[in-house]
Design a protein around this motif. Structure first.
Motif, PDB file in Angstrom:
ATOM      1  N   ARG A   3       0.858  -1.189   0.000  1.00  0.00           N
ATOM      2  CA  ARG A   3       0.000   0.000   0.000  1.00  0.00           C
ATOM      3  C   ARG A   3       0.888   1.230   0.000  1.00  0.00           C
ATOM      4  N   LYS A   4       0.343   2.321  -0.519  1.00  0.00           N
ATOM      5  CA  LYS A   4       1.055   3.597  -0.463  1.00  0.00           C
ATOM      6  C   LYS A   4       0.286   4.544   0.439  1.00  0.00           C
ATOM      7  N   ASN A   5       1.034   5.328   1.204  1.00  0.00           N
ATOM      8  CA  ASN A   5       0.415   6.320   2.083  1.00  0.00           C
ATOM      9  C   ASN A   5      -0.159   7.447   1.243  1.00  0.00           C
ATOM     10  N   ILE A   6      -1.307   7.944   1.684  1.00  0.00           N
ATOM     11  CA  ILE A   6      -1.926   9.078   1.012  1.00  0.00           C
ATOM     12  C   ILE A   6      -2.277  10.133   2.051  1.00  0.00           C
ATOM     13  N   SER A   7      -2.574  11.322   1.575  1.00  0.00           N
ATOM     14  CA  SER A   7      -2.980  12.414   2.450  1.00  0.00           C
ATOM     15  C   SER A   7      -4.499  12.503   2.421  1.00  0.00           C
ATOM     16  N   SER A   8      -5.140  12.041   3.497  1.00  0.00           N
ATOM     17  CA  SER A   8      -6.599  12.007   3.568  1.00  0.00           C
ATOM     18  C   SER A   8      -7.014  12.108   5.024  1.00  0.00           C
ATOM     19  N   THR A   9      -8.160  12.689   5.265  1.00  0.00           N
ATOM     20  CA  THR A   9      -8.639  12.790   6.644  1.00  0.00           C
ATOM     21  C   THR A   9      -9.178  11.467   7.161  1.00  0.00           C
ATOM     22  N   MET A  10      -9.502  10.525   6.263  1.00  0.00           N
ATOM     23  CA  MET A  10     -10.059   9.253   6.726  1.00  0.00           C
ATOM     24  C   MET A  10      -9.259   8.026   6.323  1.00  0.00           C
ATOM     25  N   ILE A  11      -8.362   8.145   5.330  1.00  0.00           N
ATOM     26  CA  ILE A  11      -7.637   6.997   4.797  1.00  0.00           C
ATOM     27  C   ILE A  11      -6.131   7.212   4.953  1.00  0.00           C
ATOM     28  N   ARG A  12      -5.459   6.205   5.512  1.00  0.00           N
ATOM     29  CA  ARG A  12      -4.006   6.279   5.706  1.00  0.00           C
ATOM     30  C   ARG A  12      -3.242   5.769   4.480  1.00  0.00           C
ATOM     31  N   SER A  13      -3.681   4.614   3.931  1.00  0.00           N
ATOM     32  CA  SER A  13      -2.961   4.039   2.797  1.00  0.00           C
ATOM     33  C   SER A  13      -3.902   3.224   1.926  1.00  0.00           C
ATOM     34  N   ILE A  14      -3.494   3.065   0.652  1.00  0.00           N
ATOM     35  CA  ILE A  14      -4.297   2.313  -0.308  1.00  0.00           C
ATOM     36  C   ILE A  14      -3.387   1.437  -1.156  1.00  0.00           C
ATOM     37  N   GLY A  15      -3.937   0.311  -1.597  1.00  0.00           N
ATOM     38  CA  GLY A  15      -3.202  -0.578  -2.483  1.00  0.00           C
ATOM     39  C   GLY A  15      -4.163  -1.360  -3.345  1.00  0.00           C
ATOM     40  N   TYR A  16      -3.657  -1.899  -4.447  1.00  0.00           N
ATOM     41  CA  TYR A  16      -4.502  -2.646  -5.379  1.00  0.00           C
ATOM     42  C   TYR A  16      -3.715  -3.816  -5.936  1.00  0.00           C
ATOM     43  N   ASP A  17      -4.352  -4.974  -5.961  1.00  0.00           N
ATOM     44  CA  ASP A  17      -3.755  -6.180  -6.549  1.00  0.00           C
ATOM     45  C   ASP A  17      -4.451  -6.440  -7.885  1.00  0.00           C
ATOM     46  N   VAL A  18      -3.721  -6.239  -8.979  1.00  0.00           N
ATOM     47  CA  VAL A  18      -4.282  -6.389 -10.321  1.00  0.00           C
ATOM     48  C   VAL A  18      -4.711  -7.838 -10.570  1.00  0.00           C
ATOM     49  N   ASP A  19      -3.947  -8.803 -10.061  1.00  0.00           N
ATOM     50  CA  ASP A  19      -4.233 -10.215 -10.332  1.00  0.00           C
ATOM     51  C   ASP A  19      -5.561 -10.665  -9.728  1.00  0.00           C
ATOM     52  N   THR A  20      -5.935 -10.105  -8.581  1.00  0.00           N
ATOM     53  CA  THR A  20      -7.172 -10.526  -7.912  1.00  0.00           C
ATOM     54  C   THR A  20      -8.250  -9.440  -7.928  1.00  0.00           C
ATOM     55  N   SER A  21      -7.948  -8.286  -8.517  1.00  0.00           N
ATOM     56  CA  SER A  21      -8.880  -7.142  -8.567  1.00  0.00           C
ATOM     57  C   SER A  21      -9.349  -6.753  -7.164  1.00  0.00           C
ATOM     58  N   THR A  22      -8.387  -6.730  -6.231  1.00  0.00           N
ATOM     59  CA  THR A  22      -8.694  -6.429  -4.840  1.00  0.00           C
ATOM     60  C   THR A  22      -8.086  -5.093  -4.434  1.00  0.00           C
ATOM     61  N   LEU A  23      -8.933  -4.248  -3.891  1.00  0.00           N
ATOM     62  CA  LEU A  23      -8.510  -2.964  -3.325  1.00  0.00           C
ATOM     63  C   LEU A  23      -8.348  -3.151  -1.826  1.00  0.00           C
ATOM     64  N   GLU A  24      -7.260  -2.615  -1.270  1.00  0.00           N
ATOM     65  CA  GLU A  24      -7.065  -2.666   0.175  1.00  0.00           C
ATOM     66  C   GLU A  24      -6.901  -1.242   0.685  1.00  0.00           C
ATOM     67  N   ILE A  25      -7.643  -0.926   1.728  1.00  0.00           N
ATOM     68  CA  ILE A  25      -7.614   0.407   2.321  1.00  0.00           C
ATOM     69  C   ILE A  25      -7.319   0.286   3.809  1.00  0.00           C
ATOM     70  N   GLU A  26      -6.329   1.036   4.247  1.00  0.00           N
ATOM     71  CA  GLU A  26      -6.071   1.182   5.676  1.00  0.00           C
ATOM     72  C   GLU A  26      -6.619   2.544   6.079  1.00  0.00           C
TER      73      GLU A  26
END
Length: 70
Positions: A3-26
């Protein structure tokens, strides 16, 4: 999943797995959720959004299968 860190008031980090089409949000609370069968085009829109939090509420939450994984 990487995951990569982002600047958001509610989300710390996001990542995506192309092989499984899965989004992960911390979230800033520390909770980690996965969203399944998310098209890669939606990932790019989410990643490039001016506000990932607004995009999440409008286009991801309640639109895809999800599970808390952490």
């Amino acid at each position: 999943m990487d995951r990569k860190n982002i600047s958001s008031t509610m989300i710390r980090s996001i990542g995506y797995d192309v092989d499984t089409s899965t989004l992960e949000i911390e979230f800033n609370t520390g909770a980690v959720w996965q969203y399944y069968d998310l098209p890669e085009s939606d990932w790019h829109q989410f990643d490039g959004s001016a506000s990932q939090g607004k995009y999440f509420h409008a286009s991801i939450k309640g639109h895809f299968r999800e599970a808390q994984v952490g």
